[in-house]
Design an enzyme around this catalytic site. Structure first.
Site, PDB file in Angstrom:
ATOM      1  CB  THR A 143      24.050  38.303  44.621  1.00  0.00           C
ATOM      2  OG1 THR A 143      25.373  38.846  44.632  1.00  0.00           O
ATOM      3  CG2 THR A 143      23.099  39.304  43.994  1.00  0.00           C
TER       4      THR A 143
ATOM      5  CG  MET B  97      28.142  30.187  40.249  1.00  0.00           C
ATOM      6  SD  MET B  97      28.416  28.438  40.538  1.00  0.00           S
ATOM      7  CE  MET B  97      27.547  28.246  42.095  1.00  0.00           C
TER       8      MET B  97
ATOM      9  CG  LEU C  28      22.423  35.957  39.973  1.00  0.00           C
ATOM     10  CD1 LEU C  28      21.424  37.001  39.492  1.00  0.00           C
ATOM     11  CD2 LEU C  28      23.371  36.583  40.995  1.00  0.00           C
TER      12      LEU C  28
ATOM     13  CB  CYS D 159      24.863  38.721  37.592  1.00  0.00           C
ATOM     14  SG  CYS D 159      24.993  36.916  37.434  1.00  0.00           S
TER      15      CYS D 159
ATOM     16  CB  VAL E 143      35.736  44.000  38.011  1.00  0.00           C
ATOM     17  CG1 VAL E 143      36.288  45.357  37.619  1.00  0.00           C
ATOM     18  CG2 VAL E 143      36.855  42.937  37.921  1.00  0.00           C
ATOM     19  CG  ASN E 144      30.431  40.066  38.965  1.00  0.00           C
ATOM     20  OD1 ASN E 144      30.910  38.950  39.120  1.00  0.00           O
ATOM     21  ND2 ASN E 144      29.162  40.340  39.227  1.00  0.00           N
TER      22      ASN E 144
ATOM     23  N   GLY F 152      39.870  34.983  39.178  1.00  0.00           N
ATOM     24  CA  GLY F 152      41.201  34.547  39.574  1.00  0.00           C
ATOM     25  C   GLY F 152      42.311  35.349  38.924  1.00  0.00           C
TER      26      GLY F 152
ATOM     27  N   GLY G 254      41.480  38.517  41.243  1.00  0.00           N
ATOM     28  CA  GLY G 254      42.861  38.067  41.169  1.00  0.00           C
ATOM     29  C   GLY G 254      43.649  38.166  42.450  1.00  0.00           C
TER      30      GLY G 254
ATOM     31  CB  THR H 242      39.160  32.439  42.212  1.00  0.00           C
ATOM     32  OG1 THR H 242      38.203  32.878  41.238  1.00  0.00           O
ATOM     33  CG2 THR H 242      39.797  31.151  41.723  1.00  0.00           C
TER      34      THR H 242
END
EC number: 1.3.98.1
Length: 311
Positions: free
Chosen positions: A46, A71, A73, A131, A193-194, A220, A249, A271
């Site tokens: 991103t 993180m 971004l 985010c 989804v995020n 995950g 997931g 993940t």
């Protein structure tokens, strides 16, 4: 012959799997690795207008059933990714790629999108409205009034194929309200989804990441039921021309199968890609194809969105 081909916004992809923005996509070298793997395409990290260092480390931790990250971004800035994509689309004109974007303010969002609009980029753009890991910056898509206003402003000038990355919603009323807004606009896709924002993972007596006193986005296996619910809820509610990318997931071919069964046209891997590398795309694709063979499905269209209910 079993096929995992798919299409988004009229663009065709040889495989329905791709990376999730944030994983294996920071550098051109990482993007090349995904591009040359079994994945159907890639999405960039991103991008903000300028380079961002992101949050202090440690900011990502693999944990038994997934991951936690804050993180913040980190990215190399819009020009780094846009220039690469402009070059790539000339070299590989038969393929389509995704550019992920976010502004640190509404003004920056418009600056970025106008730059993409004025460029020769012919791929798909994903606007990140979700985010959870930038201190002091809320997830826009939880504020429906702001989301509606931003989309109205964006589509006043942006005519290229655009989708949005969403946070997970947890209330049926919120699915209804969000879908009603999205259906007003010519979106090509929503990405569900995020990561689930602001989880906490503890080892011994300590958090495992530094930013925000250990609070971070959960990814995950932990989030698959939530991701599937969001994919299916929006599949039921959105106009048919707004397709769905399922994220969350995806460890196995079975997980990818379930995302598609819930209505996803494409499936992103995050993940698992971080833990396993790009070989995960081969394994998950083969597992998905084996399930399709077992069930007699030849294409994704044979089962997409056909989740069965109990009477």
């Amino acid at each position: 012959m079993v096929s995992t081909k798919t299409q988004i916004a009229g663009f065709e992809f040889d495989n329905c799997l791709m990376n999730a923005a944030g994983v294996a996509c920071m550098t051109i070298e990482e993007l090349e690795e995904v591009k040359n793997s079994a994945a159907g395409t890639f999405v960039t990290k991103t991008a903000t207008l300028d380079f961002r260092q992101g949050n202090p480390e440690p900011r990502y931790q693999d944990v038994p059933l997934g991951s936690i990250n804050s993180m913040g971004l980190p990215n190399n800035g819009l020009d780094y990714y846009l220039d690469y994509l402009l070059d790539l689309q000339e070299k590989e004109s038969n393929r389509t790629f995704f550019l992920s974007l976010v502004g640190m303010s509404p003004e920056e969002t418009h600056t970025i999108l106008k730059k993409v609009q004025e460029s020769d980029f012919r791929g798909l753009t994903e606007l990140n409205l979700s985010c959870p890991n930038v201190p002091g910056k809320p997830q826009i898509a939880y504020d429906f009034e702001t989301t509606d206003r931003i989309l109205a402003e964006v589509f006043a000038y942006f005519t290229k194929p655009l989708g949005i990355k969403l946070p997970p919603y947890f209330d049926i009323v919120h699915f209804d309200q969000a879908a009603a807004i999205f259906n007003k606009y010519p979106l090509k896709f929503v990405n569900c989804v995020n990561s689930i924002g602001n989880g906490l993972y503890i080892e011994d007596e300590s958090v495992v990441i530094r930013p925000k006193n250990g609070f971070g986005g959960i990814g995950g296996e932990y989030i698959k039921p939530t991701a599937l619910a969001n994919v299916h809820a929006f599949y039921q509610r959105l106009n048919p021309q707004i397709q769905i990318i399922g994220t969350g997931g995806v460890l196995t071919g079975r997980d990818a199968f379930e995302h598609i069964l819930c209505g996803a046209s494409m499936v992103q891997v995050g993940t698992t890609l971080h833990k396993e590398g790009v070989s995960a795309f081969d394994r998950i694709t083969n597992e998905l194809k084996a399930i399709m063979v077992e069930k007699g499905y030849e294409s994704l269209e044979d089962f997409r969105g056909k989740l069965r209910y109990i009477d």
